[in-house]
Design an enzyme around this catalytic site. Structure first.
Site, short mmCIF file in Angstrom:
data_model
loop_
_atom_site.label_atom_id
_atom_site.label_comp_id
_atom_site.label_asym_id
_atom_site.label_seq_id
_atom_site.Cartn_x
_atom_site.Cartn_y
_atom_site.Cartn_z
N GLU A 99 0.84 -1.30 -0.03
CA GLU A 99 0.01 0.15 -0.04
C GLU A 99 0.99 1.06 -0.02
OE1 GLU A 99 -4.05 -1.16 2.35
OE2 GLU A 99 -2.37 -1.57 3.36
N LEU A 124 15.75 2.17 -4.39
CA LEU A 124 15.65 1.51 -5.82
C LEU A 124 14.45 1.85 -6.45
CD1 LEU A 124 17.21 -1.97 -5.00
CD2 LEU A 124 18.28 -0.36 -6.49
N LYS A 144 16.01 -9.37 -2.85
CA LYS A 144 15.75 -8.27 -2.22
C LYS A 144 15.34 -8.71 -0.72
CE LYS A 144 13.91 -3.62 -2.60
NZ LYS A 144 13.10 -3.41 -1.33
N GLU A 189 22.01 -5.60 4.57
CA GLU A 189 20.85 -5.81 4.97
C GLU A 189 20.82 -6.14 6.48
OE1 GLU A 189 18.77 -3.95 3.00
OE2 GLU A 189 16.79 -4.43 3.87
N LYS A 202 21.27 -5.72 -10.94
CA LYS A 202 21.90 -4.30 -10.98
C LYS A 202 22.91 -4.84 -12.35
CE LYS A 202 22.46 -4.50 -5.80
NZ LYS A 202 23.13 -4.97 -4.84
N LYS A 239 9.86 -6.42 -7.95
CA LYS A 239 8.95 -6.96 -6.67
C LYS A 239 8.22 -8.39 -7.10
CE LYS A 239 9.57 -3.66 -3.81
NZ LYS A 239 8.64 -3.20 -2.66
N CYS A 246 -30.99 -23.96 6.56
CA CYS A 246 -29.86 -24.60 6.31
C CYS A 246 -30.13 -24.92 4.91
CB CYS A 246 -29.50 -25.87 7.16
SG CYS A 246 -28.41 -26.89 6.47
S1 IVH Z 1 21.19 -2.28 -3.43
C1 IVH Z 1 21.51 2.19 -4.69
N1 IVH Z 1 20.78 -4.63 -3.03
O1 IVH Z 1 16.45 -2.44 -0.79
C2 IVH Z 1 21.50 0.63 -4.40
N2 IVH Z 1 19.34 -3.19 -2.02
O2 IVH Z 1 14.61 -0.24 -2.15
C3 IVH Z 1 20.39 0.12 -3.38
N3 IVH Z 1 17.80 -4.22 -0.48
O3 IVH Z 1 17.65 0.30 0.76
C4 IVH Z 1 20.77 -0.69 -2.38
N4 IVH Z 1 18.39 -6.24 -0.77
O4 IVH Z 1 17.40 -1.82 2.04
C5 IVH Z 1 20.44 -3.61 -2.68
N5 IVH Z 1 20.68 -7.15 -2.79
C6 IVH Z 1 20.12 -5.65 -2.49
C7 IVH Z 1 19.16 -5.45 -1.60
C8 IVH Z 1 18.97 -4.07 -1.49
C9 IVH Z 1 17.63 -5.43 -0.16
C10 IVH Z 1 17.24 -2.91 0.33
C11 IVH Z 1 17.89 -1.91 0.76
C12 IVH Z 1 17.54 -0.87 0.12
C13 IVH Z 1 16.35 -0.99 -0.46
C14 IVH Z 1 16.04 -0.36 -1.77
#
Ligand code: IVH
Length: 670
Positions: free
Chosen positions: A36, A84, A117, A175, A283, A307, A401
Site C-alpha cells: 500500500e 531503488l 531483495k 541488510e 544491478k 517486486k 440450512c
Molecule cells: S542495492 C542504490 N541490493 O532495498 C542501491 N538493496 O529499495 C541500493 N535491499 O535500501 C541498494 N536487498 O535496504 C540492494 N541485494 C540488495 C538488496 C537491497 C535489499 C534493500 C535495501 C535498499 C532497498 C532499496
C-alpha cells in the site's frame, strides 16, 4: 477548478505519505502494508508525471527515508544511501533496460547481477584500514544514525577484516534482518520481521540489541578509497573472502526474458527461504557502466527492484455459495471470476460468516479485493464501491440450512456475552446431509480413527453412491462393488480393506474425538478419556445425563458439557456410538504412570512468577499430575500465586485442601 481539485488530491496524498513515512522509518511501526505504501508513492509520482505543476519538497520523488531519530548521534553518509525504483512486470523491465541503452546511447550487451531483495533494513559499515569504525543506519539517505555498537553485536559483521586485499577505506552496505524462525519467538511484540529488525537495531542500549539474533547480508559499497572491482559479482565474491555473509542465491543473468523466468521460479521458492524477501534486485554487473549511468535524484539508473506480484487482486463475485461444515457452521464462499494471485488461479474466496458480509456489505455482482497470503484460503478484503452497478441487491443470508432446510441460529456465547458471528444449522445429528459428510471426513482423519486409504474425496464419492451414510457403514463396505468402480484396482481395494481393518483398534481419546462433537477437540477428548477410563463409563455418563460430573476437569466447562449433552440427546448419535462400540476395539489411553505427581490433582489461583499458566499446567502433566478448575473434594493442592482469589482459598481451607505457595509447589517438583 479542475486544477484546484487535482492539487487538493495531490496534497492529501503527500500528507498521507509523510504520515506513513514517519511511522515506517522513525517509529518502525507502519500501519499500512509495504504494498500500500509503494502504491501511495506510485500514485503521487504518477500525478506529478501527468501534471507538471505539482511539486512538493516532501514528495517521494524528492526524498528517501526519513530524518534520523534523536536517540542517536547523526552521521552524514559520504555517499548517499539511495533507494531503488520498482518494477512490477516485464513492461517495467523493458522500460528500464531501454532507458539504460538510451542513456549510454549505444547498443551493448551487458549482464545483470541478480540478488534477492531482503526485506530488512539497510546499514552501512565503514572500515578504516580493515577496522570497523562507523556503523550507520540509512536514515533519510543523506544522514543516518550512528549505531556502531549495536551493529557490532551482530555476529555476521566482522569487527576487523584481516585480508590485505581490503582498501584503506571502504564502506560496506547490506541488510540487517531477522530469520523467520527467530521472529516466531518474538512475534507478539512486532508486526513483521522487518519491524523487529529495525526496532531491535535502534535500541538505545546495545545489550538489548544483542538479545535478538539479528543477521547481516552484505551486497554493495558506498565510498571506496581504491576502486578496483570490475564487476558487482567480483565484489560479492571478495566480500565473502573478507568474512561477510552474502546471499547464496546471487546470480548473473542477461536478457529480460531470462530475468523474468528466474523471477517466476524464485517467486515460488521465496517461502522456503529462512528470511523474508520481497523481490529481486537487478544491478548492471559492470561497475564501469554503473558509474557512467549514475543516479537520478533518488535511485540509481543501473539497478531496479523487481517486486513479487501482488498477493491480492480484484475480481467480480459471480455467486455466493453457503457451505455447511461439520459443526453446522454456514460459511459463505464467493465464487469469483478466475483471477491470478501470485501465480495461483483463484476462483473461490471465503467471506467468513454472515456478520462479515453485513459489515462489508458484500453483494453478488460486486468487484472485490481478494487476498491470498501464503497457503491460507483466499479471502475477500473489501468491495470496490466505485465499481458497484446501481441496481444490485443486498445479499440476504439464508435463514434455513441450505443442506437440510432446518432452522439456523446464532448462538449466544456465554463467555463473550454476545451472539456469535457464525450462523449454524440446528440439526445436530447425521440428518443434515452436509454435516454428515463432514462428520465422516472428520471420523476418518489422522487424529481420529485414522483410515488413510479413505480420503475426503473417496468419502464424497461413497456418499454419492450411498455406500456410506453413517460412520459404522465404513466397516460394512461391499468391496466387490468398490472393485468394479472406475479407478479402483485390486491393489487399491486391498489397501483400503487393510487400513479399515487396522483402524478398528483405537484408543478412547481418539474415539471420543472421532465423534466430532463440537468443542471436543483432541485435548478435551484426552481429558475426558482419562477421567472416564473406559468406553462403558463414557457411554453411561453420556446416556444417563451425568456429563456434569466432568465439569471440574480443567478445560471442560459449561460449553463443553452443554455440547456433549446436546450430542447425546440425539438418537442417531447414540445409535452411531453404540454400533461403533460393537465394531471397534476401544482401548484405554496409556498414561505415563511414573511421574512424581501421580494421582495428585492441582489448581492454581493468582498470578505465578516467571512461568505462564500454560507452562505450569504442562509441567504438572509431564509429571503425571492432573489439573482441576474448581475447588472440590477432588482437589489435592491449591497453589497460590500473587493476588489469589480469596473465595477459592477460603473454600479450600474449609475442605481441608493443602495450600501451597509457588515455591512449595516448585519444591514438590524439585
Ligand atoms: S542495492 C542504490 N541490493 O532495498 C542501491 N538493496 O529499495 C541500493 N535491499 O535500501 C541498494 N536487498 O535496504 C540492494 N541485494 C540488495 C538488496 C537491497 C535489499 C534493500 C535495501 C535498499 C532497498 C532499496
Amino acid at each position: 477548478m479542475i486544477k484546484d481539485e487535482i492539487k487538493k488530491k495531490y496534497n492529501l496524498k503527500i500528507n498521507e505519505f509523510i504520515k506513513h513515512n514517519k511511522l515506517y522509518y522513525d517509529k518502525s511501526s507502519p500501519i499500512i502494508s509495504d504494498r500500500e505504501f509503494d502504491q501511495l508513492k506510485k500514485e503521487i509520482i504518477d500525478l506529478e508525471k501527468n501534471y507538471s505543476y505539482l511539486n512538493n519538497p516532501k514528495s517521494p520523488s524528492n526524498s528517501v527515508g526519513f530524518k534520523p531519530s534523536k536517540n542517536f548521534d547523526k552521521f552524514k553518509h559520504r555517499v548517499q544511501m539511495l533507494s531503488l525504483s520498482n518494477a512490477f512486470d516485464k513492461g517495467d523491465l523493458e522500460n528500464f533496460e531501454k532507458k539504460i541503452l538510451n542513456f549510454l546511447n549505444k547498443k551493448i550487451n551487458f549482464d545483470y547481477s541478480v540478488e534477492p531483495k531482503i526485506d530488512g533494513i539497510s546499514a552501512s559499515l565503514t572500515y578504516l584500514n580493515g577496522i570497523l569504525t562507523y556503523g550507520v543506519s540509512r536514515g533519510d539517505g543523506s544522514e543516518g544514525e550512528l549505531i556502531t555498537n549495536n551493529l557490532k553485536t551482530i555476529k555476521d559483521i566482522p569487527h576487523k577484516i584481516g585480508k590485505n586485499t581490503v582498501p584503506e577505506e571502504i564502506e560496506i552496505r547490506g541488510e540487517v534482518f531477522i530469520e523467520k524462525k527467530d521472529f516466531q519467538k518474538i512475534k507478539d511484540k512486532f508486526a513483521n520481521p522487518r519491524n523487529a529488525a529495525s526496532g531491535t537495531l535502534r535500541q538505545k542500549d546495545p545489550k538489548q540489541t544483542s538479545k535478538i539474533p539479528l543477521r547481516f547480508i552484505a551486497y554493495t559499497f558506498g565510498y571506496i578509497s581504491d576502486e578496483k572491482f570490475k564487476n558487482q559479482s567480483d565484489f560479492l565474491k571478495e566480500l565473502r573472502s573478507w568474512g561477510f555473509l552474502t546471499s547464496d542465491y546471487n546470480q548473473i543473468i542477461s536478457g529480460i526474458d531470462e530475468l523474468v523466468k528466474f523471477h517466476q521460479k524464485f517467486e515460488k521458492k521465496r517461502f522456503d527461504l529462512d528470511y523474508d524477501i520481497d523481490g529481486l534486485v537487478y544491478k548492471v554487473n559492470n561497475i564501469e557502466l554503473q558509474k557512467r549511468l549514475g543516479f537520478t535524484s533518488n535511485a540509481p539508473r543501473w539497478a531496479i527492484a523487481h517486486k513479487f506480484s501482488a498477493d491480492h487482486a480484484f475480481s467480480e463475485i459471480l455467486n455466493i455459495d453457503i457451505q455447511v461444515g461439520r459443526t453446522g457452521a454456514l460459511t459463505p464462499v464467493a465464487k469469483v471470476k478466475p483471477v491470478n494471485i501470485g501465480g495461483v488461479v483463484v476462483s473461490n474466496a471465503t467471506l467468513h460468516n454472515e456478520d462479515e458480509i453485513i459489515r462489508k456489505d458484500i453483494r453478488i455482482g460486486d468487484t472485490v479485493k481478494i487476498e491470498r497470503a501464503g497457503d491460507v484460503i483466499p479471502h475477500v478484503l473489501e468491495v470496490d464501491l466505485k465499481k458497484r452497478k446501481k441496481k444490485i441487491n443486498k445479499f440476504i443470508f439464508p435463514k434455513k440450512c441450505p443442506s437440510c432446510g432446518s432452522e439456523t441460529e446464532k448462538e449466544f456465547n456465554l463467555i463473550t456475552k454476545k451472539f456469535d458471528a457464525v450462523r449454524r444449522c440446528t440439526n445436530e445429528g447425521f440428518a443434515c446431509e452436509k454435516i454428515a459428510i463432514e462428520r465422516i471426513k472428520h471420523f476418518i482423519s489422522k487424529d481420529a480413527i485414522n483410515i488413510d486409504g479413505l480420503g475426503k474425496k473417496v468419502v464424497e464419492k461413497f456418499w454419492e453412491l450411498k455406500f456410506i451414510k453413517l460412520p459404522q457403514d465404513i466397516y460394512n463396505l461391499n468391496y466387490q462393488k468398490i472393485s468394479s468402480l472406475d479407478g479402483w484396482g485390486l491393489q487399491s481395494v486391498s489397501n483400503l480393506k487393510f487400513s479399515i481393518e487396522n483402524s478398528k483398534e483405537v484408543t478412547l481419546d481418539k474415539f471420543i474425538f472421532s465423534l466430532g462433537i463440537r468443542h471436543i477437540g483432541i485435548e478435551n477428548a484426552k481429558i475426558i478419556a482419562d477421567f472416564t477410563k473406559n468406553i462403558k463409563n463414557f457411554f453411561n455418563l453420556a446416556k444417563n445425563n451425568k456429563i456434569n460430573e466432568i465439569i471440574n476437569m480443567d478445560g471442560i466447562g459449561e460449553t463443553q458439557v452443554k455440547s456433549l449433552e446436546k450430542f447425546f440427546n440425539n438418537k442417531i448419535n447414540i445409535n452411531v456410538v453404540e454400533k461403533l462400540m460393537g465394531i471397534l476395539k476401544i482401548k484405554n489411553r496409556e498414561i505415563k504412570k511414573s511421574g512424581k505427581l501421580i494421582n495428585r490433582s492441582f489448581m492454581f489461583t493468582g498470578k505465578l512468577r516467571n512461568i505462564s499458566r500454560a507452562e505450569a499446567k504442562s509441567l504438572i502433566e509431564e509429571n503425571s499430575g492432573s489439573i482441576v478448575s474448581s475447588v472440590s473434594k477432588k482437589l489435592d493442592y491449591l497453589v497460590i500465586g500473587e493476588k489469589p482469589t480469596n473465595r477459592k482459598v477460603e473454600q479450600a481451607k474449609n475442605l481441608g485442601i493443602k495450600i501451597l505457595s509457588q515455591k512449595e509447589w516448585h519444591d514438590l517438583l524439585n
